[in-house]
Design a protein around this motif. Structure first.
Motif, mmCIF file in Angstrom:
data_model
loop_
_atom_site.group_PDB
_atom_site.id
_atom_site.type_symbol
_atom_site.label_atom_id
_atom_site.label_comp_id
_atom_site.label_asym_id
_atom_site.label_seq_id
_atom_site.Cartn_x
_atom_site.Cartn_y
_atom_site.Cartn_z
ATOM 1 N N GLY A 31 42.212 37.198 65.311
ATOM 2 C CA GLY A 31 42.890 38.234 64.541
ATOM 3 C C GLY A 31 42.756 38.037 63.048
ATOM 4 N N LEU A 32 42.610 36.788 62.619
ATOM 5 C CA LEU A 32 42.474 36.508 61.198
ATOM 6 C C LEU A 32 41.056 36.714 60.694
ATOM 7 C CD1 LEU A 32 44.582 33.238 60.821
ATOM 8 C CD2 LEU A 32 45.111 35.475 59.830
ATOM 9 N N MET A 33 40.067 36.561 61.550
ATOM 10 C CA MET A 33 38.670 36.573 61.125
ATOM 11 C C MET A 33 38.260 37.848 60.382
ATOM 12 S SD MET A 33 37.315 33.744 61.436
ATOM 13 C CE MET A 33 35.602 34.177 61.179
ATOM 14 N N PRO A 34 38.628 39.059 60.880
ATOM 15 C CA PRO A 34 38.225 40.255 60.136
ATOM 16 C C PRO A 34 38.769 40.259 58.719
ATOM 17 C CG PRO A 34 38.956 40.830 62.346
ATOM 18 C CD PRO A 34 39.307 39.390 62.138
ATOM 19 N N ALA A 35 40.028 39.814 58.561
ATOM 20 C CA ALA A 35 40.618 39.797 57.220
ATOM 21 C C ALA A 35 39.889 38.806 56.329
ATOM 22 C CB ALA A 35 42.106 39.442 57.317
ATOM 23 N N LEU A 36 39.567 37.629 56.891
ATOM 24 C CA LEU A 36 38.862 36.624 56.107
ATOM 25 C C LEU A 36 37.460 37.084 55.755
ATOM 26 C CD1 LEU A 36 39.964 33.391 58.013
ATOM 27 C CD2 LEU A 36 40.736 34.141 55.752
ATOM 28 N N ALA A 37 36.806 37.751 56.722
ATOM 29 C CA ALA A 37 35.427 38.188 56.506
ATOM 30 C C ALA A 37 35.343 39.266 55.425
ATOM 31 C CB ALA A 37 34.841 38.718 57.820
ATOM 32 N N HIS A 38 36.427 40.042 55.254
ATOM 33 C CA HIS A 38 36.405 41.132 54.297
ATOM 34 C C HIS A 38 37.208 40.815 53.038
ATOM 35 C CE1 HIS A 38 35.143 43.147 58.038
ATOM 36 N NE2 HIS A 38 34.478 43.947 57.233
ATOM 37 N N ALA A 39 37.514 39.558 52.809
ATOM 38 C CA ALA A 39 38.223 39.180 51.591
ATOM 39 C C ALA A 39 37.374 39.535 50.377
ATOM 40 C CB ALA A 39 38.530 37.685 51.611
ATOM 41 N N ASP A 40 38.031 40.057 49.336
ATOM 42 C CA ASP A 40 37.333 40.460 48.119
ATOM 43 C C ASP A 40 37.983 39.724 46.953
ATOM 44 O OD1 ASP A 40 36.420 41.679 45.809
ATOM 45 O OD2 ASP A 40 36.399 43.693 46.661
ATOM 46 N N PRO A 41 37.335 38.665 46.456
ATOM 47 C CA PRO A 41 37.949 37.868 45.380
ATOM 48 C C PRO A 41 38.160 38.652 44.092
ATOM 49 C CG PRO A 41 35.647 37.264 45.677
ATOM 50 C CD PRO A 41 36.007 38.160 46.820
ATOM 51 N N VAL A 42 37.280 39.614 43.812
ATOM 52 C CA VAL A 42 37.399 40.387 42.572
ATOM 53 C C VAL A 42 38.580 41.348 42.651
ATOM 54 C CG1 VAL A 42 36.224 41.912 40.954
ATOM 55 C CG2 VAL A 42 34.913 40.203 42.220
ATOM 56 N N TRP A 43 38.678 42.063 43.760
ATOM 57 C CA TRP A 43 39.796 42.994 43.969
ATOM 58 C C TRP A 43 41.129 42.244 43.902
ATOM 59 C CZ3 TRP A 43 39.998 48.298 44.636
ATOM 60 C CH2 TRP A 43 41.198 48.833 45.111
ATOM 61 N N ASP A 44 41.194 41.104 44.594
ATOM 62 C CA ASP A 44 42.432 40.313 44.618
ATOM 63 C C ASP A 44 42.793 39.795 43.235
ATOM 64 O OD1 ASP A 44 42.528 40.779 47.317
ATOM 65 O OD2 ASP A 44 41.714 38.822 47.886
ATOM 66 N N ARG A 45 41.782 39.377 42.458
ATOM 67 C CA ARG A 45 42.050 38.860 41.127
ATOM 68 C C ARG A 45 42.538 39.962 40.190
ATOM 69 N NH1 ARG A 45 37.526 36.710 40.329
ATOM 70 N NH2 ARG A 45 36.516 38.297 39.037
ATOM 71 N N ILE A 46 41.939 41.149 40.295
ATOM 72 C CA ILE A 46 42.366 42.280 39.463
ATOM 73 C C ILE A 46 43.831 42.622 39.767
ATOM 74 C CG2 ILE A 46 42.041 44.749 39.018
ATOM 75 C CD1 ILE A 46 39.031 44.286 39.605
ATOM 76 N N ARG A 47 44.157 42.691 41.061
ATOM 77 C CA ARG A 47 45.522 43.047 41.460
ATOM 78 C C ARG A 47 46.515 41.967 41.033
ATOM 79 N NH1 ARG A 47 46.222 44.830 47.524
ATOM 80 N NH2 ARG A 47 45.293 42.760 47.824
ATOM 81 N N SER A 48 46.110 40.718 41.141
ATOM 82 C CA SER A 48 47.000 39.610 40.783
ATOM 83 C C SER A 48 47.205 39.490 39.274
ATOM 84 C CB SER A 48 46.438 38.292 41.330
ATOM 85 O OG SER A 48 47.201 37.193 40.901
ATOM 86 N N SER A 49 46.120 39.615 38.514
ATOM 87 C CA SER A 49 46.191 39.416 37.059
ATOM 88 C C SER A 49 46.636 40.657 36.298
ATOM 89 C CB SER A 49 44.823 38.971 36.526
ATOM 90 O OG SER A 49 43.873 40.027 36.633
ATOM 91 N N GLY A 50 46.402 41.832 36.910
ATOM 92 C CA GLY A 50 46.707 43.077 36.213
ATOM 93 C C GLY A 50 45.672 43.446 35.170
ATOM 94 N N HIS A 51 44.463 42.854 35.279
ATOM 95 C CA HIS A 51 43.392 43.120 34.315
ATOM 96 C C HIS A 51 42.065 43.397 35.024
ATOM 97 C CE1 HIS A 51 46.279 41.176 31.601
ATOM 98 N NE2 HIS A 51 45.643 41.786 30.622
ATOM 99 N N LEU A 52 41.361 44.407 34.552
ATOM 100 C CA LEU A 52 39.982 44.661 34.950
ATOM 101 C C LEU A 52 39.109 44.195 33.794
ATOM 102 C CD1 LEU A 52 37.749 45.977 36.746
ATOM 103 C CD2 LEU A 52 38.169 48.105 35.467
ATOM 104 N N VAL A 53 38.325 43.135 34.022
ATOM 105 C CA VAL A 53 37.528 42.544 32.945
ATOM 106 C C VAL A 53 36.137 43.171 32.941
ATOM 107 C CG1 VAL A 53 36.653 40.428 31.921
ATOM 108 C CG2 VAL A 53 38.807 40.388 33.214
ATOM 109 N N CYS A 54 35.830 43.870 31.871
ATOM 110 C CA CYS A 54 34.551 44.568 31.739
ATOM 111 C C CYS A 54 33.689 43.910 30.668
ATOM 112 C CB CYS A 54 34.773 46.024 31.354
ATOM 113 S SG CYS A 54 35.769 46.963 32.525
#
Length: 281
Positions: free
Chosen positions: A18-41
């Protein structure tokens, strides 16, 4: 005891499956943007029209900058929290590495070359740039590709660019004069070595402003042909890639991208009134 081990093993296997699909589709960039509140361009200081620092305000300006600001604004709605655009200096020779090293999250406009597609996820097109030509003073032509696609027409472009490739493909019968840079191309047309400078709409507008007496005018050959520009993001940024593709399709269809470009042209002091109405972005 043996049966209990089987049950425990089965439960653990089920939990991991059950965890594998979530792990396989983890997106470090999306998660970092949501966590930091910044989109770095990325931002390139000397990229004409694309990005520059306004000396009066010290703020970044340009169409690449405005695209990032709009992305951040729309990500705020999607993520349910304020996402601020942040700009970090990069360059054309380092932008791919800067995305791969996660120094920046995105660069919103570059050609999706085979080399870049191997290194990054290329999303797009984010916008398109119509092909155009700056006409030499002693050259007479009409505004069709058929008129340019003749053996006695000499078209000058910069070597190794997407513009060079596009003009060779669209006007294969013309004589192609390829040179190291736009200054050499300009001199070739002015000296009579070439009849036309092949470029895209951004370059034509900029040249028309900076060297108004060097050419007799600008032509947008019909039917209008455009070059696609894509956004580069990290290969593993699956969630952001999907969101960006949907965003780009919607913004271009609605005409918002064209409005954004016209607004930037006004800030840059470029005369957009000469762009044919059927040219899109």
């Amino acid at each position: 005891m043996k049966n209990r081990w089987k049950v425990t093993s089965f439960a653990m296997a089920f939990a991991w499956s059950g965890l594998m699909p979530a792990l396989a589709h983890a997106d470090p960039v999306w998660d970092r943007i949501r966590s930091s509140g910044h989109l770095v361009c990325g931002a390139i200081p000397s990229d004409p029209i694309g990005s520059w620092v306004d000396p009066k305000t010290g703020q970044w300006e340009g169409y690449e900058i405005e695209l990032c600001r709009q992305m951040a604004s729309d990500l705020s709605k999607t993520m349910g929290k304020k996402i601020e655009p942040e700009f970090r200096e990069t360059g054309w020779n380092t932008v791919v590495l800067d995305i791969q090293s996660q120094k920046i999250d995105i660069w919103p406009g570059m050609s999706a070359t085979p080399e870049r597609q191997k290194a990054l996820s290329m999303v797009g097109p984010i916008y398109t740039l119509a092909m155009c030509g700056m006409v030499g003073r002693n050259f007479q032509t009409k505004d069709t590709w058929a008129d340019l696609n003749k053996s006695n027409v000499r078209i000058a472009t910069v070597t190794g660019t997407s513009v060079e490739t596009a003009f060779k493909k669209t006007a294969p019968e013309a004589q192609q004069v390829t040179l190291a840079g736009y200054s050499e191309v300009t001199m070739a047309v002015q000296s009579g070595r070439a009849d036309l400078m092949g470029a895209d709409v951004l370059r034509c507008l900029n040249v028309a402003k900076s060297a108004p007496n060097a050419f007799s005018g600008v032509v947008y050959p019909k039917p209008i042909q455009s070059l696609d520009s894509s956004a580069g993001v990290l290969k593993s940024a699956d969630h952001l890639t999907a969101w960006l593709q949907k965003w780009a399709d919607e913004k271009r269809t609605s005409g918002d991208v064209k409005k954004l470009f016209l607004s930037v042209f006004q800030k840059a002091g470029l005369d957009a009134s000469k762009i044919p109405p059927d040219v899109q972005f």
